[in-house]
Design a protein around this motif. Structure first.
Motif, mmCIF file in Angstrom:
data_model
loop_
_atom_site.group_PDB
_atom_site.id
_atom_site.type_symbol
_atom_site.label_atom_id
_atom_site.label_comp_id
_atom_site.label_asym_id
_atom_site.label_seq_id
_atom_site.Cartn_x
_atom_site.Cartn_y
_atom_site.Cartn_z
ATOM 1 N N THR A 80 1.027 -1.240 -0.061
ATOM 2 C CA THR A 80 0.045 0.257 -0.193
ATOM 3 C C THR A 80 0.883 1.434 0.267
ATOM 4 O O THR A 80 0.405 2.226 -0.739
ATOM 5 N N TYR A 84 1.151 4.364 -2.878
ATOM 6 C CA TYR A 84 1.016 5.541 -2.619
ATOM 7 C C TYR A 84 2.188 6.268 -2.973
ATOM 8 O O TYR A 84 2.114 7.412 -4.026
ATOM 9 N N GLY A 311 -3.363 1.826 -2.140
ATOM 10 C CA GLY A 311 -2.358 2.557 -2.375
ATOM 11 C C GLY A 311 -2.872 3.898 -3.085
ATOM 12 O O GLY A 311 -2.541 5.105 -2.593
ATOM 13 N N ALA A 314 -5.382 6.184 -1.086
ATOM 14 C CA ALA A 314 -4.481 7.177 -0.456
ATOM 15 C C ALA A 314 -4.249 8.425 -1.010
ATOM 16 O O ALA A 314 -4.291 9.531 -0.352
ATOM 17 N N ILE A 315 -3.706 8.355 -2.173
ATOM 18 C CA ILE A 315 -3.391 9.402 -3.035
ATOM 19 C C ILE A 315 -4.618 10.392 -3.422
ATOM 20 O O ILE A 315 -4.701 11.565 -3.271
ATOM 21 N N GLU A 318 -6.207 12.062 0.117
ATOM 22 C CA GLU A 318 -5.407 12.447 1.092
ATOM 23 C C GLU A 318 -5.601 14.125 1.348
ATOM 24 O O GLU A 318 -5.599 14.562 2.589
ATOM 25 N N ILE A 335 4.636 7.790 6.379
ATOM 26 C CA ILE A 335 4.619 6.741 5.370
ATOM 27 C C ILE A 335 5.576 5.451 5.619
ATOM 28 O O ILE A 335 5.197 4.620 5.184
ATOM 29 N N VAL A 340 -0.007 4.405 5.836
ATOM 30 C CA VAL A 340 -0.638 4.512 4.817
ATOM 31 C C VAL A 340 -2.109 3.516 4.799
ATOM 32 O O VAL A 340 -3.096 4.334 4.447
ATOM 33 N N THR A 344 -5.898 5.200 5.116
ATOM 34 C CA THR A 344 -6.906 4.905 3.890
ATOM 35 C C THR A 344 -8.175 4.162 4.591
ATOM 36 O O THR A 344 -9.393 4.458 4.129
#
Length: 638
Positions: A80, A84, A311, A314-315, A318, A335, A340, A344
């Protein structure tokens, strides 16, 4: 540092899971162990059962154990984090970096079953072939591998538990192995296989729920919405080394570098970790190859599907108010510590997701820790105690040392993990360091079972400095099972005197069985090569170009990963029950018969004795069919 404004669960939840569920599993496995002893005559107080599960584990349970063995808490956490950091390519390379090792272990496991039918640990093979100097070197290397493996798992899991509950990380570090120690001492390797299955069932169901929840929550309402949110997030993100800096491009230099380091590190980890060899020895002769093949193919989906969905989510999330760190972004410290994934999950599923992830992390770390405890106990009981301290040790003495080692190493691993935590060692650093420290011994150890011309000098110094030797595989047939009573001929120390008279050595498998297993070894080698070509060449290289995933391609990519994840559930959860239905039916029949009264109980015991007698007759029949190895049967397995 940790986000202080969003800790979804109480410390009581953390202690409840780590201590309560841990001890519940421990007690449960003690009861299961008693059930197996009474109704299947499987006694864990014998070394052969404790160490290698009487070499009788079937295909389904072997496949489930393979999936569970690679189901590290650090695996789902790290994949994950890499998704990210580097985008959509990284989870794929993580999956490719572990699947090739499972394929390789398929080859090693089947060769080990053929050449060392009575083996318990890979280290006793090293000593028999190369002598004391090599044996001591590889004891150190394998012990370091097991120690760093288990401490990295404890570190990663403790960090996530702290992020979810606010529980003191040192308390988490020391309490996590508690229940594991209980059921490992009680049941040995067979308990590990059974708990592997239960843990894998829970973990796979929850992972399926979480990955679906990622693409179906208030912030992301479907795959199309997921892609749109990622495109919007991509505008403010620039990943160095990616095509146009995009998170949706498979052309990612950082992802490939990570994949290479990760892959070589896992090569070393698999080969140098004695727990993987033990599970190979434990598998039934007919189950080794199909079990490892099924497990290896199925497991690919876990890091791929989990890393891709969580992953990238999360982007996407965020900068959303639902993300735990909002309005700030995650720090490098967070991180690297593996936060992460929990952040999430908190964002998409709130407290329910936090509870689910807490269970996943706990199940993953306890399952793999159990295997590591058994592995280290085998090193100290077989390769140190029974070899150098008490060569004439009988079964009960070896078991006693194994039990004490499990307890002592469990405490020591927790203390070592705590020291690493206070030393500022995080999950990311540990992942790269582990690969560096254990790689030097992986090729010589693999060639110990695959290549008869490797010399002792090559194994001790380095492959390039050794002359070609010509080893006789029949030497490995001198290894015997541990007996109940002391026997002068039951020691590895005395095997050196027998090596001069190999013409009279017999193989415990029949010629027909050896022929079938040699054919399986060939298929395993082909399988390994195909897996390597598909996952490292045929599939990824055409995607490594100036291209950013379109919506339809992204949706297809994600759907395939999710379907594959459900296939993994079928292999690791459903198939073991189908494969073991006859044994389960017999065990429960005897159990229910014993509940109906003394008369039926006697009948149950009679049936159990009959089954045991039949099994012994089959073993005797197999032994009577064994032939002297003058014709070089083992040469075919090279």
């Amino acid at each position: 540092m940790l986000s202080e404004n969003f800790v979804p669960l109480s410390q009581g939840a953390g202690y409840g899971v780590v201590v309560g569920i841990g001890l519940a599993f421990g007690l449960g496995m003690v009861l299961v162990n008693r059930f197996l002893e009474r109704y299947l005559n499987e006694k864990s107080d014998h070394t052969e059962m404790f160490m290698v599960a009487n070499r009788s584990v079937g295909t389904g349970l072997t496949a489930s154990a393979v999936v569970s063995s690679w189901m590290w808490a650090t695996a789902i956490i790290w994949t994950t984090a890499q998704g990210y950091l580097y985008g959509i390519a990284a989870p794929f390379w993580y999956a490719a970096g572990v699947s090739i090792q499972i394929a390789l272990m398929t080859v090693l496991a089947i060769h080990a079953k053929v050449k060392v039918p009575n083996g318990h640990t890979v280290l006793e093979i090293v000593r028999l072939r190369y002598g004391m100097a090599a044996h001591i070197i590889y004891i150190f290397l394998c012990f370091v591998t097991n120690l760093l493996s288990v401490t990295s798992m404890i570190l990663g899991a403790a960090g996530v538990i702290t992020a979810l509950t606010g529980m003191n990380i040192v308390a988490s570090t020391f309490l996590l192995p508690l229940g594991v120690i209980v059921y490992t001492v009680a049941g040995g390797l067979k308990a590990t296989f059974l708990t592997d299955y239960v843990h894998t069932l829970i973990v796979m169901v929850i992972l399926a729920f979480l990955t679906i929840k990622v693409i179906n929550n208030p912030a992301i309402t479907g795959l199309s919405s997921f892609y749109d949110v990622l495109v919007e997030a991509d505008k403010s993100r620039d990943i160095a080394g990616n095509y146009q800096g995009s998170i949706l491009s498979f052309k990612s230099k950082s992802s490939i570098i990570f994949g290479l380091v990760h892959s070589f590190g896992d090569f070393a980890l698999v080969i140098m970790d004695t727990s993987f060899w033990q599970k190979g020895f434990a598998a039934d002769t007919a189950a080794t190859m199909p079990g490892y093949m099924l497990g290896g193919i199925a497991y690919f989906a876990v890091p791929w599907a989990v890393g891709t969905t969580t992953g990238l989510a999360a982007i996407a999330l965020e900068k959303s108010p639902i993300f735990p760190t909002y309005p700030r972004l995650m720090t490098t410290e967070e991180i690297n510590a593996g936060y992460v994934l929990p952040y999430t999950v908190m964002a998409i599923a709130g407290k329910g997701g936090a509870w689910a992830l807490l269970l996943v992390v706990f199940m993953c770390v306890t399952s793999t820790t159990s295997a590591e405890l058994i592995a280290v106990s085998s090193i100290f009981s077989f390769d140190i105690y029974r070899t150098y301290i008490n060569p004439k040790a009988h079964d009960r003495q070896v078991i006693r040392v194994s039990h004490w080692t499990v307890v002592i190493f469990g405490v020591f691993a927790s203390a070592f993990a705590t020291a690493l935590h206070y030393g500022g060692i995080d999950l990311n650093w540990m992942g790269y360091f582990l690969a560096t420290i254990i790689c030097p011994g992986m090729f010589p150890l693999a060639f110990t079972i695959l290549w008869k011309k490797q010399s002792a000098a090559a194994a001790i110094i380095a492959p390039l400095l050794g002359l070609p030797d010509n080893f006789d595989w029949r030497v490995f047939l001198l290894l015997s099972e541990v007996r109940d009573e002391s026997d002068d001929d039951n020691s590895t120390n005395n095997l050196v005197n027998e090596i001069k008279d190999l013409d009279n050595v017999t193989h415990p498998y029949s010629p027909q069985e050896l022929k079938r297993m040699n054919r399986a070894a060939t298929l395993a080698a082909i399988f390994s090569a195909v897996i390597g070509l598909v996952t490292w060449v045929v599939w990824p290289l055409p995607l490594y170009r100036d291209y950013i995933f379109g919506k339809s391609f992204f949706m297809g990519w994600t759907v395939v990963s999710e379907i594959w994840l459900f296939f993994c559930i079928l292999v690791a959860v459903v198939y073991p029950v189908i494969d073991g239905r006859k044994v389960l039916a017999r065990a429960f029949t005897l159990f229910f018969q014993s509940l109906t009264g003394k008369k039926d109980a006697k009948s149950a015991n009679s049936q159990n004795e009959t089954f045991t007698s039949t099994t012994e007759k089959k073993e005797a029949s197999t032994e009577s069919l064994s032939v002297q190895n003058r014709s070089g049967v083992l040469e075919k397995s090279e």
